[in-house]
Design an enzyme around this catalytic site. Structure first.
Site, short mmCIF file in Angstrom:
data_model
loop_
_atom_site.label_atom_id
_atom_site.label_comp_id
_atom_site.label_asym_id
_atom_site.label_seq_id
_atom_site.Cartn_x
_atom_site.Cartn_y
_atom_site.Cartn_z
N TYR A 223 68.88 -3.95 -6.58
CA TYR A 223 67.97 -5.36 -6.96
C TYR A 223 69.06 -6.00 -7.77
CZ TYR A 223 64.38 -5.30 -3.74
OH TYR A 223 63.59 -5.04 -2.59
N ARG B 164 72.22 -7.00 -5.98
CA ARG B 164 71.91 -8.10 -4.98
C ARG B 164 71.65 -9.54 -5.71
NH1 ARG B 164 66.91 -7.18 -1.65
NH2 ARG B 164 67.23 -9.12 -1.15
N ASN C 266 63.03 -15.80 2.75
CA ASN C 266 63.93 -15.59 1.66
C ASN C 266 63.74 -15.14 0.15
OD1 ASN C 266 65.51 -15.76 4.00
ND2 ASN C 266 66.17 -17.69 3.52
N HIS D 253 58.00 -13.23 0.73
CA HIS D 253 58.48 -12.15 0.27
C HIS D 253 58.68 -12.15 -0.95
CE1 HIS D 253 59.90 -10.75 4.74
NE2 HIS D 253 58.39 -10.86 4.56
N GLY E 229 67.33 -19.12 11.48
CA GLY E 229 68.33 -17.92 10.64
C GLY E 229 67.25 -16.63 10.27
N THR E 230 66.70 -16.33 11.35
CA THR E 230 65.63 -15.06 11.09
C THR E 230 65.93 -14.28 12.40
OG1 THR E 230 63.74 -14.00 10.85
CG2 THR E 230 63.36 -16.01 11.71
N VAL F 247 72.66 -18.16 15.29
CA VAL F 247 74.12 -17.86 15.66
C VAL F 247 73.85 -17.26 17.00
CG1 VAL F 247 75.55 -18.21 13.80
CG2 VAL F 247 74.54 -16.11 14.21
P1 OAD Z 1 68.11 -10.69 9.27
O1 OAD Z 1 69.19 -10.33 8.52
O2 OAD Z 1 67.26 -9.70 9.89
O3 OAD Z 1 68.43 -11.78 10.26
C1 OAD Z 1 69.37 -12.85 9.91
C2 OAD Z 1 69.39 -13.85 11.24
O4 OAD Z 1 70.14 -14.72 10.67
C3 OAD Z 1 69.82 -13.09 12.38
O5 OAD Z 1 69.30 -13.36 13.58
C4 OAD Z 1 71.32 -13.82 12.59
O6 OAD Z 1 72.00 -13.75 13.83
C5 OAD Z 1 71.12 -15.20 11.86
N1 OAD Z 1 72.09 -15.66 11.11
C6 OAD Z 1 73.49 -15.34 10.55
N2 OAD Z 1 74.12 -16.31 10.01
C7 OAD Z 1 73.66 -17.26 10.45
C8 OAD Z 1 73.98 -18.75 10.28
N3 OAD Z 1 74.82 -19.28 9.60
N4 OAD Z 1 73.20 -19.54 10.78
C9 OAD Z 1 72.04 -19.43 11.52
N5 OAD Z 1 71.51 -18.23 11.75
C10 OAD Z 1 72.31 -17.15 11.10
O7 OAD Z 1 67.10 -11.66 8.08
P2 OAD Z 1 65.50 -11.80 8.36
O8 OAD Z 1 65.25 -12.26 9.68
O9 OAD Z 1 65.32 -13.02 7.27
O10 OAD Z 1 62.27 -8.32 4.30
O11 OAD Z 1 64.77 -10.66 7.64
C11 OAD Z 1 63.61 -10.77 7.68
C12 OAD Z 1 63.03 -9.69 6.59
O12 OAD Z 1 63.73 -8.28 6.90
C13 OAD Z 1 63.69 -9.70 5.22
O13 OAD Z 1 62.95 -10.91 4.37
C14 OAD Z 1 63.70 -8.62 4.68
C15 OAD Z 1 64.24 -7.80 5.69
O14 OAD Z 1 63.95 -6.46 5.86
C16 OAD Z 1 62.14 -7.46 3.10
O15 OAD Z 1 62.73 -7.12 2.42
C17 OAD Z 1 60.48 -7.39 3.06
#
Ligand code: OAD
Length: 244
Positions: free
Chosen positions: A68, A71, A104, A121, A191-192, A218
């Site tokens: 952490y 990060r 986030n 989160h 972005g998820t 993306v």
């Molecule tokens: P992820 O890292 O799983 O996904 C990121 C997403 O953003 C992907 O679908 C990428 O394609 C997309 N992406 C990357 N760059 C981008 C950009 N410039 N514009 C738009 N999209 C883009 O992240 P999360 O979905 O947020 O939880 O992950 C969810 C949770 O899983 C997090 O909060 C974390 C993780 O494990 C915990 O730690 C509890």
């Protein structure tokens, strides 16, 4: 980015009386914050069960804190980008008919000025006692010293984030449920990767109610089949155009 999808997204957002924006790590990617999944993702290099779970913390609090701390050091110099700013603009325009729901923990939405938000989160900039007593508070030390940190009574502190296997914060969940209860016209999911179960459940639920679901990413994700509009491109480029 397809112009017709962008046009439909703009129209849906402009016409929505009640708009929800759901964000993930991709929204902060252009600010320099590492995402979790994907080629450069954190979970490629690190095992979530060894670093982001209550068991991991019980086993080795110093190891978890080192991760952490690393990060926090990476995020500290990052600034909000055009995606965070576009979301603030949407909030300004919709007022009470707006809710930002974010996975986030980086604090960039808050730094951009978002206020009507549910932080599902937690925050990497907040800590609380590991024994569960008391609330959480802001602690912006970078680097964190000593590791693992303790309060003045000697009790171990932990990051005030949600780890795997832990429940979602009740107050934040209540904000989302109250917003759902008031009706939702459109949702932007930006972005998820949509890998977390409750996010998939919400997307399914909203779609079954006929809510317009706009995916900004993306690339296609686990949520794409539930979205009614797909705008592929970087959040920092797409969101200002949807909002503008
Ligand atoms: P992820 O890292 O799983 O996904 C990121 C997403 O953003 C992907 O679908 C990428 O394609 C997309 N992406 C990357 N760059 C981008 C950009 N410039 N514009 C738009 N999209 C883009 O992240 P999360 O979905 O947020 O939880 O992950 C969810 C949770 O899983 C997090 O909060 C974390 C993780 O494990 C915990 O730690 C509890």
């Amino acid at each position: 980015m397809s112009d017709s999808a962008l046009g439909r997204a703009r129209e849906a957002v402009a016409g929505a009386r009640r708009l929800m924006v759901l964000t993930g790590a991709g929204v902060s990617a252009e600010s320099g914050v590492p995402t979790f999944r994907g080629a450069e993702g954190l979970w490629k290099k690190f095992d979530p069960s060894e670093l982001a779970s209550p068991e991991a913390f019980r086993r080795d609090p110093a190891l978890v804190w080192e991760w952490y701390d690393w990060r926090r050091g990476k995020i500290a110099p990052c600034r909000p980008n055009a995606a965070h700013e576009a979301i603030v603009e949407l909030e300004r325009r919709k007022g009470e008919g707006f809710l930002l729901v974010t996975q986030n923990v980086d604090g960039l939405h808050e730094a951009a000025g978002s206020e009507r938000m549910a932080r599902m989160h937690g925050s990497i900039w907040r800590v609380r006692r590991a024994d569960g007593r008391g609330g959480d508070w802001e602690d912006r030390r970078v680097p964190m010293e000593p590791i693992p940190p303790r309060d003045e009574e000697g009790e171990l502190l932990r990051p005030a984030v949600v780890w795997f296997g832990e429940s979602l914060p009740r107050g934040e969940l209540a904000k989302v449920e109250a917003f759902f209860a008031g009706g939702v016209d459109a949702v932007i999911v930006a972005g998820t990767a949509g890998q977390i179960t409750y996010i998939q459940y919400w997307a399914m639920e909203l779609r079954s109610r006929g809510v317009e679901l706009i995916e900004v990413n993306v690339e296609p994700t686990a949520l794409s089949s539930m979205a009614s509009i797909h705008v592929y491109g970087k959040a920092g480029e797409v969101l200002p155009r949807i909002a503008g």
